[in-house]
Enzyme design. Structure first.
Site, PDB file in Angstrom:
ATOM      1  CB  THR A 124      -0.911   0.006   1.245  1.00  0.00           C
ATOM      2  OG1 THR A 124      -1.434   1.316   1.448  1.00  0.00           O
ATOM      3  CG2 THR A 124      -0.151  -0.368   2.510  1.00  0.00           C
ATOM      4  CG  ASP A 125      -1.025   5.110  -0.754  1.00  0.00           C
ATOM      5  OD1 ASP A 125      -1.554   4.434   0.161  1.00  0.00           O
ATOM      6  OD2 ASP A 125      -1.578   6.099  -1.272  1.00  0.00           O
ATOM      7  CD  GLU A 126      -3.095   3.789   4.518  1.00  0.00           C
ATOM      8  OE1 GLU A 126      -2.946   3.836   5.737  1.00  0.00           O
ATOM      9  OE2 GLU A 126      -4.189   3.631   3.955  1.00  0.00           O
ATOM     10  CE1 TYR A 150      -3.490  -2.163   6.099  1.00  0.00           C
ATOM     11  CE2 TYR A 150      -3.171   0.167   5.600  1.00  0.00           C
ATOM     12  CZ  TYR A 150      -3.396  -1.131   5.171  1.00  0.00           C
ATOM     13  OH  TYR A 150      -3.534  -1.394   3.831  1.00  0.00           O
ATOM     14  CE  LYS A 154      -0.549  -4.388   3.090  1.00  0.00           C
ATOM     15  NZ  LYS A 154      -1.137  -5.633   2.516  1.00  0.00           N
TER      16      LYS A 154
HETATM   17  P1  NAD Z   1     -10.543  -6.148   3.108  1.00  0.00           P
HETATM   18  O1  NAD Z   1     -10.434  -5.887   4.576  1.00  0.00           O
HETATM   19  O2  NAD Z   1     -11.795  -5.777   2.392  1.00  0.00           O
HETATM   20  O3  NAD Z   1     -10.326  -7.724   2.843  1.00  0.00           O
HETATM   21  C1  NAD Z   1      -9.341  -8.472   3.496  1.00  0.00           C
HETATM   22  C2  NAD Z   1      -9.646  -9.954   3.267  1.00  0.00           C
HETATM   23  O4  NAD Z   1      -8.602 -10.720   3.880  1.00  0.00           O
HETATM   24  C3  NAD Z   1     -10.957 -10.406   3.898  1.00  0.00           C
HETATM   25  O5  NAD Z   1     -11.695 -11.196   2.991  1.00  0.00           O
HETATM   26  C4  NAD Z   1     -10.509 -11.248   5.100  1.00  0.00           C
HETATM   27  O6  NAD Z   1     -11.426 -12.284   5.436  1.00  0.00           O
HETATM   28  C5  NAD Z   1      -9.185 -11.802   4.598  1.00  0.00           C
HETATM   29  N1  NAD Z   1      -8.286 -12.195   5.696  1.00  0.00           N
HETATM   30  C6  NAD Z   1      -7.952 -11.454   6.792  1.00  0.00           C
HETATM   31  N2  NAD Z   1      -7.118 -12.143   7.573  1.00  0.00           N
HETATM   32  C7  NAD Z   1      -6.881 -13.334   6.945  1.00  0.00           C
HETATM   33  C8  NAD Z   1      -6.080 -14.470   7.257  1.00  0.00           C
HETATM   34  N3  NAD Z   1      -5.353 -14.526   8.378  1.00  0.00           N
HETATM   35  N4  NAD Z   1      -6.071 -15.508   6.393  1.00  0.00           N
HETATM   36  C9  NAD Z   1      -6.809 -15.467   5.251  1.00  0.00           C
HETATM   37  N5  NAD Z   1      -7.605 -14.428   4.918  1.00  0.00           N
HETATM   38  C10 NAD Z   1      -7.627 -13.376   5.764  1.00  0.00           C
HETATM   39  O7  NAD Z   1      -9.269  -5.468   2.460  1.00  0.00           O
HETATM   40  P2  NAD Z   1      -9.090  -4.748   1.039  1.00  0.00           P
HETATM   41  O8  NAD Z   1      -9.456  -3.335   1.153  1.00  0.00           O
HETATM   42  O9  NAD Z   1      -9.710  -5.589  -0.009  1.00  0.00           O
HETATM   43  O10 NAD Z   1      -7.496  -4.812   0.883  1.00  0.00           O
HETATM   44  C11 NAD Z   1      -6.877  -5.960   0.321  1.00  0.00           C
HETATM   45  C12 NAD Z   1      -5.369  -5.751   0.315  1.00  0.00           C
HETATM   46  O11 NAD Z   1      -5.034  -4.611  -0.453  1.00  0.00           O
HETATM   47  C13 NAD Z   1      -4.762  -5.530   1.697  1.00  0.00           C
HETATM   48  O12 NAD Z   1      -3.541  -6.227   1.761  1.00  0.00           O
HETATM   49  C14 NAD Z   1      -4.538  -4.031   1.766  1.00  0.00           C
HETATM   50  O13 NAD Z   1      -3.461  -3.722   2.602  1.00  0.00           O
HETATM   51  C15 NAD Z   1      -4.228  -3.725   0.307  1.00  0.00           C
HETATM   52  N6  NAD Z   1      -4.564  -2.356  -0.134  1.00  0.00           N
HETATM   53  C16 NAD Z   1      -5.817  -1.850   0.088  1.00  0.00           C
HETATM   54  C17 NAD Z   1      -6.132  -0.582  -0.378  1.00  0.00           C
HETATM   55  C18 NAD Z   1      -7.529  -0.011  -0.172  1.00  0.00           C
HETATM   56  O14 NAD Z   1      -7.755   1.144  -0.499  1.00  0.00           O
HETATM   57  N7  NAD Z   1      -8.495  -0.771   0.295  1.00  0.00           N
HETATM   58  C19 NAD Z   1      -5.168   0.173  -1.044  1.00  0.00           C
HETATM   59  C20 NAD Z   1      -3.894  -0.366  -1.260  1.00  0.00           C
HETATM   60  C21 NAD Z   1      -3.610  -1.640  -0.798  1.00  0.00           C
HETATM   61  P1  TYD Z   2     -10.138   5.245   5.079  1.00  0.00           P
HETATM   62  O1  TYD Z   2     -11.185   4.888   4.077  1.00  0.00           O
HETATM   63  O2  TYD Z   2     -10.203   4.648   6.440  1.00  0.00           O
HETATM   64  O3  TYD Z   2      -8.741   4.946   4.379  1.00  0.00           O
HETATM   65  P2  TYD Z   2      -7.216   5.326   4.866  1.00  0.00           P
HETATM   66  O4  TYD Z   2      -7.244   5.825   6.248  1.00  0.00           O
HETATM   67  O5  TYD Z   2      -6.544   3.994   4.763  1.00  0.00           O
HETATM   68  O6  TYD Z   2      -6.728   6.333   3.886  1.00  0.00           O
HETATM   69  O7  TYD Z   2     -10.149   6.824   5.268  1.00  0.00           O
HETATM   70  C1  TYD Z   2      -9.905   7.703   4.183  1.00  0.00           C
HETATM   71  C2  TYD Z   2      -9.821   9.108   4.742  1.00  0.00           C
HETATM   72  O8  TYD Z   2     -11.105   9.478   5.274  1.00  0.00           O
HETATM   73  C3  TYD Z   2      -8.845   9.232   5.909  1.00  0.00           C
HETATM   74  O9  TYD Z   2      -8.204  10.509   5.825  1.00  0.00           O
HETATM   75  C4  TYD Z   2      -9.737   9.181   7.142  1.00  0.00           C
HETATM   76  C5  TYD Z   2     -11.017   9.823   6.651  1.00  0.00           C
HETATM   77  N1  TYD Z   2     -12.265   9.324   7.301  1.00  0.00           N
HETATM   78  C6  TYD Z   2     -13.155  10.221   7.882  1.00  0.00           C
HETATM   79  O10 TYD Z   2     -12.946  11.463   7.875  1.00  0.00           O
HETATM   80  N2  TYD Z   2     -14.299   9.734   8.465  1.00  0.00           N
HETATM   81  C7  TYD Z   2     -14.579   8.393   8.512  1.00  0.00           C
HETATM   82  O11 TYD Z   2     -15.619   7.998   9.082  1.00  0.00           O
HETATM   83  C8  TYD Z   2     -13.652   7.483   7.885  1.00  0.00           C
HETATM   84  C9  TYD Z   2     -13.901   5.998   7.891  1.00  0.00           C
HETATM   85  C10 TYD Z   2     -12.508   7.996   7.294  1.00  0.00           C
END
Ligand code: NAD
Ligand code: TYD
Length: 343
Positions: A124-126, A150, A154
């Site tokens: 992730t970019d984080e 988090y 990562k």
């Molecule tokens: P999500 O929370 O929607 O899904 C995570 C999935 O992982 C779930 O289905 C959960 O059941 C499964 N899981 C959790 N622990 C597990 C374990 N121990 N064994 C097997 N399965 C397990 O997450 P997401 O938003 O779909 O993100 C997916 C990936 O992409 C993550 O690695 C996250 O760090 C990365 N990512 C997410 C974003 C974003 O904006 N959502 C951006 C960049 C990278």
């Molecule tokens: P989020 O979707 O949790 O992603 P991330 O923190 O991984 O970027 O949040 C996106 C942005 O929105 C972040 O700056 C936190 C803000 N946020 C709120 O202001 N209110 C909320 O209820 C949530 C969930 C996030």
């Protein structure tokens, strides 16, 4: 190819499973523990697909992972499984280290022993930390400086991947993407949470001054990037993925309200998130130039489609919000919750 997708019942993973089955002849084995974020409804219709198998299980279970790699003759792993919500990581950091870091290590060790063809780590970019308002975006050379538990978990996993490539020659490729939005995103994240609250005429909790900036990309563009890295990327390389699409949270929330025809009076400024990263922005020149990746969605078309999806799939998010999610919401946003106070 036989591909093991981990976390394929979550938001991005389920979109990725659909992408793989729809665009390739590959066999997909989906290993997911079905935590609160995993939902088989995200994969509805695929149950009997001839090239698909779902396995409920934990990426930390070494015997299970090794058995699956062997039994399914897996050629590549695409690793999404993770605890993914920053707010939850503030209260339970150990779970993040355990799943995100140790879970990745278990997969890497199994992959190394099997001399697996390719391991794509969805990072992730984080991991880069936070940017000043006028600073240039993150490149692949930006030093890692994770700020939340988090992000630290990562970053640790990301660095283990690097080490397994460097030390053992494992073919590992890492993607670092910005914030995703789109169908099946769990309604604890900004966009689906705000859409669902607005549709139910509930307050929209904006943390702090709402001027934090995120760089939004449609989930299907992220999936295409991950797949391209698997098929055409180079071993040991990191690829940033992002849409050059920066939005301040408050502006985005106002845009969502306008799209739904709901009043801005629903916005409620609440206590800021501890350690809140001010700005993320990704420079994705490497994947564009090296692999020819371009986002297919503009923010306009992507957001329009996403808003429509949440309107048309009300039962999907209402079911989630009526279950254990209610306790979570109370802990975070209830009167005595972390974000219970007005800022
Ligand atoms: P999500 O929370 O929607 O899904 C995570 C999935 O992982 C779930 O289905 C959960 O059941 C499964 N899981 C959790 N622990 C597990 C374990 N121990 N064994 C097997 N399965 C397990 O997450 P997401 O938003 O779909 O993100 C997916 C990936 O992409 C993550 O690695 C996250 O760090 C990365 N990512 C997410 C974003 C974003 O904006 N959502 C951006 C960049 C990278
Ligand atoms: P989020 O979707 O949790 O992603 P991330 O923190 O991984 O970027 O949040 C996106 C942005 O929105 C972040 O700056 C936190 C803000 N946020 C709120 O202001 N209110 C909320 O209820 C949530 C969930 C996030």
């Amino acid at each position: 190819m036989n591909i093991l997708v981990t976390g394929g019942a979550g938001f991005i993973g389920s979109n990725h499973v659909r992408h793989l089955l729809g665009t390739s002849d590959d066999r997909v084995v989906n290993l997911d523990l079905l935590t609160y974020a995993g939902n088989l409804e995200n994969l509805a219709g695929l149950e009997d697909h001839p090239r698909y198998r779902f396995v409920r299980g934990d990426v930390r279970d070494a015997a299970l992972v090794r058995g699956l790699l062997e039994e399914e003759r897996i050629d590549a792993i695409v690793h999404f499984a993770a605890e993914s919500h920053v707010d939850r990581s503030l209260d339970a950091p150990a779970a993040f280290l355990d799943t995100n870091t140790r879970g990745t290590l278990v997969l890497l060790e199994a992959a190394r022993d099997r001399e697996l063809g390719c391991f794509v780590m969805v990072s992730t970019d984080e991991v880069y930390g936070s940017l000043a308002p006028d600073a240039p975006g993150f490149t692949e050379e930006t030093p890692l400086a994770p700020n939340s538990p988090y992000a630290a978990s990562k970053a640790s996993a990301d660095l283990l991947c690097r080490a397994f490539h460097h030390t053992f020659g494992l073919d590992v490729r890492i993607t670092r993407c910005s914030n995703n939005y789109g169908p099946y995103q769990f309604p604890e994240k900004l966009i689906p949470l705000m859409l669902a609250n607005a549709l139910e005429d509930q307050p929209l909790p904006v943390y702090g001054d709402g001027q934090q900036v995120r760089d939004w990309l449609h989930v299907s563009d992220h999936c295409r990037a991950v797949d391209l890295v698997l098929r055409e990327g180079r071993p040991g390389e990191v690829y940033n993925v992002g849409g050059r699409n920066e939005w301040a949270n408050l502006d985005l929330v106002k845009l969502l309200l306008a799209k739904l025809g709901k009043p801005e009076s629903l916005i409620r400024f609440v206590t800021d998130r501890p350690g809140h990263d001010r700005r993320y922005a990704i420079v994705a020149d490497k994947i564009r130039e090296e692999l020819g990746w371009e986002p297919a969605y503009t923010f306009e078309t992507g957001l329009e489609a996403t808003v429509r999806w949440y309107l048309e799939h009300r039962a999907w998010w209402e079911t989630i919000r009526s279950g254990a999610y209610r306790d979570y919401y109370e802990t975070m946003y209830g009167e005595k919750g972390r974000y219970g106070d007005r800022a």
